[in-house]
Motif scaffolding. Structure first.
Motif, mmCIF file in Angstrom:
data_model
loop_
_atom_site.group_PDB
_atom_site.id
_atom_site.type_symbol
_atom_site.label_atom_id
_atom_site.label_comp_id
_atom_site.label_asym_id
_atom_site.label_seq_id
_atom_site.Cartn_x
_atom_site.Cartn_y
_atom_site.Cartn_z
ATOM 1 N N PRO A 57 0.812 -1.220 0.000
ATOM 2 C CA PRO A 57 0.000 0.000 0.000
ATOM 3 C C PRO A 57 0.842 1.265 0.000
ATOM 4 O O PRO A 57 0.307 2.376 0.075
ATOM 5 C CB PRO A 57 -0.791 -0.115 1.306
ATOM 6 N N GLY A 58 2.164 1.133 -0.082
ATOM 7 C CA GLY A 58 3.057 2.275 0.065
ATOM 8 C C GLY A 58 3.052 3.227 -1.120
ATOM 9 O O GLY A 58 2.565 2.922 -2.202
ATOM 10 N N GLU A 59 3.592 4.416 -0.876
ATOM 11 C CA GLU A 59 3.804 5.457 -1.884
ATOM 12 C C GLU A 59 2.512 6.042 -2.444
ATOM 13 O O GLU A 59 2.479 6.506 -3.577
ATOM 14 C CB GLU A 59 4.697 4.940 -3.026
ATOM 15 N N GLU A 60 1.458 6.011 -1.650
ATOM 16 C CA GLU A 60 0.205 6.662 -2.022
ATOM 17 C C GLU A 60 -0.243 7.495 -0.817
ATOM 18 O O GLU A 60 -0.695 6.951 0.193
ATOM 19 C CB GLU A 60 -0.848 5.624 -2.393
ATOM 20 N N PRO A 61 -0.109 8.825 -0.898
ATOM 21 C CA PRO A 61 -0.353 9.669 0.282
ATOM 22 C C PRO A 61 -1.721 9.480 0.924
ATOM 23 O O PRO A 61 -1.825 9.449 2.163
ATOM 24 C CB PRO A 61 -0.190 11.084 -0.267
ATOM 25 N N LEU A 62 -2.804 9.351 0.142
ATOM 26 C CA LEU A 62 -4.127 9.203 0.736
ATOM 27 C C LEU A 62 -4.250 7.891 1.509
ATOM 28 O O LEU A 62 -4.850 7.835 2.589
ATOM 29 C CB LEU A 62 -5.201 9.292 -0.337
ATOM 30 N N VAL A 63 -3.683 6.835 0.946
ATOM 31 C CA VAL A 63 -3.688 5.546 1.638
ATOM 32 C C VAL A 63 -2.877 5.642 2.923
ATOM 33 O O VAL A 63 -3.298 5.187 3.995
ATOM 34 C CB VAL A 63 -3.128 4.445 0.709
ATOM 35 N N ARG A 68 -1.906 5.848 8.794
ATOM 36 C CA ARG A 68 -1.081 6.413 9.872
ATOM 37 C C ARG A 68 -1.635 7.707 10.445
ATOM 38 O O ARG A 68 -1.300 8.091 11.567
ATOM 39 C CB ARG A 68 0.342 6.688 9.362
ATOM 40 N N GLY A 69 -2.452 8.398 9.662
ATOM 41 C CA GLY A 69 -2.899 9.720 10.049
ATOM 42 C C GLY A 69 -3.560 9.826 11.405
ATOM 43 O O GLY A 69 -3.257 10.748 12.175
ATOM 44 N N PRO A 70 -4.479 8.910 11.750
ATOM 45 C CA PRO A 70 -5.158 9.044 13.050
ATOM 46 C C PRO A 70 -4.193 9.099 14.229
ATOM 47 O O PRO A 70 -4.445 9.801 15.215
ATOM 48 C CB PRO A 70 -6.046 7.792 13.107
ATOM 49 N N TYR A 76 0.041 15.154 10.741
ATOM 50 C CA TYR A 76 0.362 14.186 9.697
ATOM 51 C C TYR A 76 1.078 14.858 8.526
ATOM 52 O O TYR A 76 0.729 15.963 8.101
ATOM 53 C CB TYR A 76 -0.896 13.490 9.166
ATOM 54 N N ALA A 77 2.070 14.163 7.985
ATOM 55 C CA ALA A 77 2.725 14.515 6.726
ATOM 56 C C ALA A 77 3.282 13.225 6.147
ATOM 57 O O ALA A 77 3.687 12.324 6.899
ATOM 58 C CB ALA A 77 3.851 15.524 6.947
ATOM 59 N N PRO A 78 3.298 13.080 4.828
ATOM 60 C CA PRO A 78 3.804 11.838 4.230
ATOM 61 C C PRO A 78 5.237 11.513 4.640
ATOM 62 O O PRO A 78 5.636 10.346 4.606
ATOM 63 C CB PRO A 78 3.711 12.105 2.728
ATOM 64 N N ARG A 195 9.122 16.195 16.200
ATOM 65 C CA ARG A 195 8.668 15.307 15.133
ATOM 66 C C ARG A 195 9.849 14.753 14.349
ATOM 67 O O ARG A 195 10.903 15.394 14.264
ATOM 68 C CB ARG A 195 7.715 16.045 14.192
ATOM 69 N N LEU A 196 9.625 13.566 13.786
ATOM 70 C CA LEU A 196 10.650 12.914 12.978
ATOM 71 C C LEU A 196 10.188 12.860 11.526
ATOM 72 O O LEU A 196 9.039 12.525 11.247
ATOM 73 C CB LEU A 196 10.903 11.493 13.482
ATOM 74 N N HIS A 197 11.095 13.174 10.614
ATOM 75 C CA HIS A 197 10.782 13.139 9.193
ATOM 76 C C HIS A 197 11.827 12.310 8.451
ATOM 77 O O HIS A 197 13.019 12.334 8.784
ATOM 78 C CB HIS A 197 10.740 14.552 8.599
ATOM 79 N N ASN A 198 11.376 11.588 7.414
ATOM 80 C CA ASN A 198 12.300 10.909 6.527
ATOM 81 C C ASN A 198 13.030 11.924 5.667
ATOM 82 O O ASN A 198 12.464 12.935 5.263
ATOM 83 C CB ASN A 198 11.551 9.930 5.611
ATOM 84 N N SER A 199 14.270 11.636 5.382
ATOM 85 C CA SER A 199 15.068 12.499 4.523
ATOM 86 C C SER A 199 15.831 11.626 3.547
ATOM 87 O O SER A 199 16.178 10.480 3.846
ATOM 88 C CB SER A 199 16.041 13.324 5.365
ATOM 89 N N LEU A 200 16.117 12.153 2.367
ATOM 90 C CA LEU A 200 16.954 11.431 1.403
ATOM 91 C C LEU A 200 18.430 11.630 1.712
ATOM 92 O O LEU A 200 19.283 11.051 1.039
ATOM 93 C CB LEU A 200 16.643 11.905 -0.018
#
Length: 374
Positions: A57-63, A68-70, A76-78, A195-200
């Protein structure tokens, strides 16, 4: 194969389009697509006789937001790292609901997927089956203070700290304790306030309060902590293998190399030379593939798994790092020479195996199209 083949996935994603292309190349009808979004919202209906392939189900922001959003609320942020426990629970609820649909057959056991997506459970299962795995801490870790204490008690100075339900190295930290209290954490996590965010971009943290903040933010979702075992190298870079196992046989392998502890391609990793790896391993090469097959055998209800094989220095033996339910996204990679999937990509290999199984075990068929729910 005469059953209606449907893919649970995100429409337009390359996982779905590559699988459809493999079906066409194999002379099979175009698979139908059941969107993850429809399943999570409850707006779907499957006809009796559906053969359902489960895709990530990955790589689809709405999914992702539905899953995870709740847990993250208005924050929430992707790119957010947290919320993996909610993601895990949502995916399993959806898959178990699909498995309960009358007349629908899933290509993949939801309960095995549940184990693969919990690194603690997967590690314990592999270890109990005698599959070589890195040494790991048992049970849960409540946060940084407990982690430091338990690592000291275990005599472990170099470990990987992984979100139990994470993927694609999200939240993974390579942690080293040096002399005189020196500390180094290598991770793609960007610490932004609370907050923690993924980074490239892979970062290095040396301040204990920053490392503690990351671990404490990740711990509520569950952590898996395992020994950081020195891996083999290729061209001066750390190297490991992703081995795809289809119907119990290792069909595809790719070498992943990196100057960083994590070899993921999106974090600066690169595909290495399979020929060089085979030459370096010499007579041990078949045993490396057999290690992947032994790991796959722990999941008999899963027709395909991707196994992360960690060759140790010298390429003579290997440990299993992870087993991935959706570890077959390896574009432009054909099967191992002389193997059952030679000349086929990972999707073509799975369709060929599915066709062989269907020929051995005929099943009733129902030719119905998928309809939206009313």
């Amino acid at each position: 194969m005469t059953q209606q083949l449907t893919v649970l996935g995100n429409p337009g994603h390359r996982r779905v389009t590559l699988f459809a292309a493999a079906a066409r190349a194999g002379g099979l009808p175009e698979p139908a697509v059941l969107p993850w979004l429809d399943v999570l919202r409850g707006g779907y209906r499957l006809p009796t006789g559906t053969l359902l392939r489960i895709e990530s189900p990955g790589e689809e922001p709405l999914v992702d937001e539905l899953l995870r959003g709740p847990a993250l609320g208005s924050g929430y942020a992707p790119t957010r790292v947290e919320g993996t426990a909610g993601w895990y629970a949502g995916v399993l609820t959806a898959l178990r609901g699909l498995a309960a649909q009358p007349g629908v057959r899933l290509l993949g056991d939801p309960e095995e997927i549940a184990v693969m997506f919990d690194k603690r459970r997967a590690h314990a299962l592999l270890a109990a089956a005698g599959v070589p795995v890195p040494r790991a801490l048992d049970g849960t870790v409540s946060g940084w203070a407990e982690l430091r204490e338990r690592l000291a008690d275990a005599g472990l100075h170099r470990v990987f700290v992984k979100p139990a339900h994470g993927s694609s190295a999200s939240g993974v930290m390579a942690l080293e304790f040096g002399p005189r209290g020196r500390l180094l954490a290598t991770t793609s996590v960007e610490l932004a306030g609370d907050r923690l965010h993924n980074s490239l971009r892979v970062r290095r943290y040396r301040a204990e309060h920053e490392v503690a903040a990351i671990v404490d933010r990740l711990a509520p979702d569950g952590l898996h902590v395992e020994q950081w075992v020195p891996k083999a190298s290729q061209s001066g870079r750390s190297a490991d293998l992703r081995v795809v196992v289809v119907d119990g046989r290792a069909t595809h392998a790719v070498v992943r190399t990196s100057a960083q502890p994590m070899t993921n391609l999106h974090l600066g990793g690169a595909r290495g030379s399979l020929d060089q790896a085979r030459e370096a391993a010499g007579p041990a090469w078949p045993a490396l593939l057999e290690t992947a097959e032994r790991a796959a055998a722990c999941f008999p209800g899963s027709p395909m798994v991707g196994v992360d094989v960690l060759p140790t220095a010298g390429w003579r033996r290997a440990l299993v790092g992870e087993v991935n339910a959706f570890g077959d996204l390896l574009p432009n990679l054909t099967g191992l020479p002389g193997g059952p999937a030679e000349g086929l990509d990972t999707y073509g290999a799975q369709l060929a195996a599915l066709t062989r199984r269907a020929a051995r075990t005929p099943v009733p068929t129902h030719h119905q199209s998928m309809e939206p729910s009313r």
